[in-house]
Write an enzyme that holds these catalytic residues in place. Sequence first.
Site, PDB file in Angstrom:
ATOM      1  N   ARG A  37     -79.631   1.168 -27.538  1.00 28.19           N
ATOM      2  CA  ARG A  37     -79.496   2.176 -28.578  1.00 28.19           C
ATOM      3  C   ARG A  37     -78.064   2.533 -28.916  1.00 28.19           C
ATOM      4  O   ARG A  37     -77.671   2.503 -30.081  1.00 28.19           O
ATOM      5  CB  ARG A  37     -80.245   3.458 -28.156  1.00 28.19           C
ATOM      6  CG  ARG A  37     -80.332   4.499 -29.254  1.00 28.19           C
ATOM      7  CD  ARG A  37     -81.065   5.747 -28.782  1.00 28.19           C
ATOM      8  NE  ARG A  37     -82.388   5.430 -28.255  1.00 28.19           N
ATOM      9  CZ  ARG A  37     -83.191   6.326 -27.687  1.00 28.19           C
ATOM     10  NH1 ARG A  37     -82.792   7.584 -27.569  1.00 28.19           N
ATOM     11  NH2 ARG A  37     -84.379   5.983 -27.231  1.00 28.19           N
ATOM     12  N   HIS A  83     -88.444  -2.609 -34.901  1.00 32.42           N
ATOM     13  CA  HIS A  83     -87.864  -1.355 -34.391  1.00 32.42           C
ATOM     14  C   HIS A  83     -88.882  -0.226 -34.540  1.00 32.42           C
ATOM     15  O   HIS A  83     -88.850   0.523 -35.521  1.00 32.42           O
ATOM     16  CB  HIS A  83     -86.590  -1.047 -35.172  1.00 32.42           C
ATOM     17  CG  HIS A  83     -85.652  -0.094 -34.481  1.00 32.42           C
ATOM     18  ND1 HIS A  83     -84.911  -0.432 -33.371  1.00 32.42           N
ATOM     19  CD2 HIS A  83     -85.330   1.195 -34.747  1.00 32.42           C
ATOM     20  CE1 HIS A  83     -84.171   0.590 -32.998  1.00 32.42           C
ATOM     21  NE2 HIS A  83     -84.408   1.596 -33.812  1.00 32.42           N
ATOM     22  N   TYR A 127     -86.317   6.044 -53.518  1.00 30.65           N
ATOM     23  CA  TYR A 127     -85.532   6.024 -54.752  1.00 30.65           C
ATOM     24  C   TYR A 127     -84.369   5.035 -54.711  1.00 30.65           C
ATOM     25  O   TYR A 127     -83.847   4.650 -55.747  1.00 30.65           O
ATOM     26  CB  TYR A 127     -84.967   7.422 -55.043  1.00 30.65           C
ATOM     27  CG  TYR A 127     -86.028   8.472 -55.262  1.00 30.65           C
ATOM     28  CD1 TYR A 127     -86.950   8.357 -56.287  1.00 30.65           C
ATOM     29  CD2 TYR A 127     -86.090   9.590 -54.433  1.00 30.65           C
ATOM     30  CE1 TYR A 127     -87.923   9.326 -56.486  1.00 30.65           C
ATOM     31  CE2 TYR A 127     -87.052  10.569 -54.625  1.00 30.65           C
ATOM     32  CZ  TYR A 127     -87.974  10.429 -55.650  1.00 30.65           C
ATOM     33  OH  TYR A 127     -88.929  11.374 -55.845  1.00 30.65           O
TER      34      TYR A 127
END
Length: 746
Positions: A37, A83, A127
Amino acid sequence: MAKRNNVVQLAEVKPVQFGQALSERYLSYALSTIMSRSLPDVRDGLKPVHRRLMYAMRQLRLDPNSAFKKSARVVGDVIGQYHPHGDQSIYDALVRLAQEFAARYPLIEGQGNFGNIDGDNPAAMRYTEARLTEVAEALLGGIDENAVDFRPNYDGSTEEPIVLPGGFPNLLANGAAGIAVGMATSIPPHNVGELCDALLHLIKTPNSRIETLVDLVKGPDFPTGGILVEPRESIVEAYRTGRGAFRLRARWEVEQLPRGQYRIVVTEIPYQVQKGRLIERIAEIINAKKLPILEDVRDESADDVRIVLEPKTGNVPAELLMEQLFKLSDLETRFPLNLNVLDKDNTPRVMDLREALQAFLDHRREVLVRRSTFRLAAIERRLEILDGYLIAYLNLDKLIKIIREEDEPKPKMMKAFGLTDLQAEAILNMRLRALRRLEEFEIRGEHKKLSGERKDLKALLKSEELQWNAIADEVRETKKKFGGKTELGRRRTELADAPAEIEHTMDDFVEREPVTIVLSEKGWIRAAKGHLDDKAAAELKYKEGDAARFAVHAQSTDKILVFATNGRFYTIGCDRLPSARGHGEPIRLMIELGNDQDIVQLEVLKGGRKFLVASDAGRGFIVPEDEVVAQTKNGKGVLTLADKEKAQAFAIVPEGANSVAVLSEGRKLLIFPIDQVPEMGRGRGVLLQKSKGDRLSDAQAFLLSDGLPWGNRTIPASELKFWRGERAQAGRMPEKGWPRAKRFKD
């Protein structure tokens, strides 16, 4: 039918110490955080989420020349295949890779609202649209040619790369930041052209000195520009140890205005500083009068950064004003370097600059060997097929006859012409149009070309020197494509010498004018213009239930001393005090004074005087004024106090004073010679007045021959004989008719 009982077989329960179980699970969590991570891989400079984003976008064919696709589609593929975490964290990672002010060399090209340098959030993923950049394409180049190892994804349904081929020095070029368990990483971005120069030098000189590499990699190159003012010695030491920090300043210029005025325009701000928050901070400085010479700040930014600073007067040098702003705001920051990364063995460690560059080169060599081996195998296979085609052309009629007459022509062909299984299969799959004479010439030409390439690849795989030459060519190509001669690759952060000390201070340019410093009973302080008398000061507006306590005359260039019940002195500049148009500000916001503490005295700093200070326990001493001046909000401790003890008395020692008068809460008066009181810089002092259960109320120093000032009268020396004694005595009650006040000045 008899009912059957469902019996559940339980696994054996083993007793385990809670501490042991907790440590094992926490260790697993820590390792997962470190390796999966927070820390980037030194080879491709990516964390797992970034690597999975790149690979998923490549699988979606989002190369630089393709059409954009919705970010939501990309995030969905990353979650579904590689993931399995929150969509917002993945989208945040995607957005950062696309922000030109966050990533020095963006790996993703975004279309839509991806946020801005003001700190505004990007639009929702439904968007915005995204595709890979040429930099990302360089990182992924050769991934289908067995360049790197793959591993199963989280559910075993597909595979993902362990590391990318990394044809771009991404770790140092784009930098990284992350916090793991017990360790962190912070790597600033650098200029890829300079990195390529260092890589080429390292190929020639593997044991190159850090100083030589720093001559090539001069320092970080931030996407937002700015000016790096860190001394070279510090930069070299940071790259030698892998730990350090870089001092970064905003870029600014002066615009001249009529009548000798000017304004300052900030055109570049430090990396990772939000412009909106920066302007808010400067506005807070102006409102708090921490920089009284600065009048206004405006944001006139469009596509570029333009922050306008308006000084009150043109008499103050712009350099001095900016030096103060650098100290008070994020116009100057320090960016940390902690080159903590995962090496090729997945082990976290801190590397120096040479080790990080060498790790990239070693990875590129491994990728080169693997790609070359893959290509050689493909050539060998193709040449085998071409050899079969050539045999077919030489024996075309016989081959056609076998194919037409035999039910199983393949074994017959292999036996008749010595063909391999691959060759026989390729001949059987040939189209009729390939039997033209022209096709034979093309096959011979391809065969000759591939044979030459095979020879070169075999030579490359046998020679370490040829391998490094090939890697050097790749690095030169990277420099040509992304280096300093391109708009993307030009250096943005300027390197400058550390700033020299400026002789003047802001106090030298504060306009001198008379003011009256007013402190209310509830601790609200302000500065009124002019020297007000006691009546005018009392008539100022106060909050309900509040009233004037101290009112002292000063100049705007003066500093005031505040003595508090905690035994500390505080220093405040008069130019930093709020005006008397309002109620002022709580003095506790300007100094570190607890709510359980109070103000004993307020005085204008003049220098050279001496003060008598004492606690309510009756202990005190004389301290020079020059030794009580504080440099910070925490003040300066002077009178040391015991538990449940507080500073109670403060008095200026007049020139020629020879006596000290102390007065207890029980109105016992004692007068003794001043030479019995020591002069100290700090401490508890000596016992001035001894009394059982009584506390000291006030003390003052005076000239005995002039009499004792008390309230609105002065008691002659001839009447004080009965109260004169030695230090540490209890004293006696005053005569009738003397002032009743428990303090000498009320």
